[in-house]
Design an enzyme around this catalytic site. Structure first.
Site, mmCIF file in Angstrom:
data_model
loop_
_atom_site.group_PDB
_atom_site.id
_atom_site.type_symbol
_atom_site.label_atom_id
_atom_site.label_comp_id
_atom_site.label_asym_id
_atom_site.label_seq_id
_atom_site.Cartn_x
_atom_site.Cartn_y
_atom_site.Cartn_z
ATOM 1 N N THR A 1 -3.471 -7.251 -8.400
ATOM 2 C CA THR A 1 -2.529 -8.212 -8.955
ATOM 3 C C THR A 1 -3.196 -9.127 -9.972
ATOM 4 O OG1 THR A 1 -1.274 -8.146 -6.896
ATOM 5 C CG2 THR A 1 -0.867 -10.024 -8.330
ATOM 6 N N TYR B 1 -9.784 -1.294 1.563
ATOM 7 C CA TYR B 1 -8.489 -1.301 0.883
ATOM 8 C C TYR B 1 -7.992 0.133 0.789
ATOM 9 C CZ TYR B 1 -5.035 -2.432 -2.801
ATOM 10 O OH TYR B 1 -3.891 -2.583 -3.542
ATOM 11 N N LYS C 1 -6.984 -3.518 4.493
ATOM 12 C CA LYS C 1 -5.721 -3.795 3.821
ATOM 13 C C LYS C 1 -5.018 -2.453 3.755
ATOM 14 C CE LYS C 1 -3.380 -5.151 -0.424
ATOM 15 N NZ LYS C 1 -3.490 -5.580 -1.839
ATOM 16 N N ILE D 1 -1.684 -9.187 3.048
ATOM 17 C CA ILE D 1 -2.112 -9.530 1.691
ATOM 18 C C ILE D 1 -0.950 -9.164 0.794
ATOM 19 C CG2 ILE D 1 -3.750 -9.059 -0.168
ATOM 20 C CD1 ILE D 1 -5.821 -8.340 1.941
#
Length: 316
Positions: free
Chosen positions: A60, A148, A176, A219
């Site tokens: 992001t 991730y 995540k 998240i």
């Protein structure tokens, strides 16, 4: 001072990975530079509005388009905001090369409480190769590693057995989990994950089901436009009662869809600009600014979410 920062960081790392962690956008000024003032304000706002921590240099944050110096600047601004509020900072690191990723974690800012390390992408390593990658990276990292797992970006899905192997590696604190669905692997892993392994939901659209399966937190990119609502959702799933948590998840689902109607973070930046929380909605190529229809849809959806008391749009 470095020793003090390292000691502070190690204190923060002992905090459990729970609650809402917001992966911040990187705001740009009209001249294309990083808008430090806007970033500092945004970091402080999300923490003051109920986020447990923030993530710097995530997808992001358009990390791929930032220079090395800009990345250091972003981390410094975010670390300062976290230090001032006693909140944990996660820093996104990692490439598809093990040696480069190992060097990145070794030199992470000492104020970071954890690193968010993406599964190696593009090269399509075997699952055994992914395990060995994280074994080396975790051994080199001075702070806990969060894996991730985002196969729709990396082209490397992982099986339940591989996820469990990763969870058992020393210095791997959790995941995540952003697989774009609540699939068979997700449900099986959530039922079998080690009790000391944190799983943070990484898809805004599926955060409700992930929390229902036992995710420890999330998240969420949308957490910077509706921080109180998302923080309240996670708290409701944790503390109950369940019926209001389900209703809140349902209310936030249209917002998640609207914010990701175009490549992230274009719509989110436009919404933050409309809220007058950043001064410029620009993204860097190859991303393009969000279209007016997508922005209007997101603003209309956001304006209907009032229970969390979030900052509302002030301009179109």
């Amino acid at each position: 001072m470095v020793a003090d920062a390292q000691a502070d960081a190690m204190t923060i790392t002992r905090q459990p990975l729970t609650g809402l962690h917001v992966p911040l956008i990187t705001p740009f000024a009209v001249d294309g530079s990083v808008d430090v003032t806007a970033l500092a304000d945004l970091a402080g706002q999300v923490l003051d509005d109920g986020a447990s921590g923030i993530v710097a240099l995530g997808t992001t944050g358009e990390v791929a388009s930032l220079t090395t110096e800009e990345r250091r600047l972003v981390v410094d601004v975010c670390a300062t905001a976290c230090d001032e509020r006693g909140a944990p900072l996660m820093v996104g690191v990692g490439t598809n090369a093990t040696a480069v990723t190992r060097d990145e974690v070794r030199t992470v800012d000492p104020r970071a409480s954890a690193v968010l390390v993406v599964v190696p992408y593009y090269v399509r390593a075997s699952e055994d190769g992914v395990v060995e990658h994280f074994r080396e990276v975790a051994a080199a990292s001075p702070v806990p590693v969060l894996v991730y797992h985002v196969p729709y970006r990396t082209a490397r899905p992982l099986s339940v057995d591989t996820l469990r192997q990763l969870a058992e590696l020393p210095n791997v604190a959790g995941f995540k989990h952003a697989v774009g669905a609540v699939d068979d692997v997700t449900t099986a892993f959530m039922s079998r994950k080690p009790v000391d392994t944190a799983v943070l939901a990484g898809d805004d659209l599926h955060v409700g089901p992930m929390l229902a399966l036992g995710a420890d937190g999330a998240i969420l990119a949308g957490g910077q436009v509706a921080t109180r609502a998302y923080a309240g959702l996670i708290e409701a799933w944790r503390d109950g009662p369940i019926a209001p948590a389900r209703r809140q998840a349902a209310a936030l689902t249209p917002l998640a869809a609207a914010l990701f109607a175009e490549p992230n973070p274009a719509v989110i930046k436009a919404v933050l600009t409309a809220q007058r929380r950043i001064r410029c909605a620009d993204v860097r190529l190859p991303l393009l600014p969000a279209g007016a229809a997508a922005v209007d849809a997101a603003l209309d959806t956001l304006s209907s979410i009032s229970a969390g008391g979030d900052r509302t749009p002030t301009a179109r």
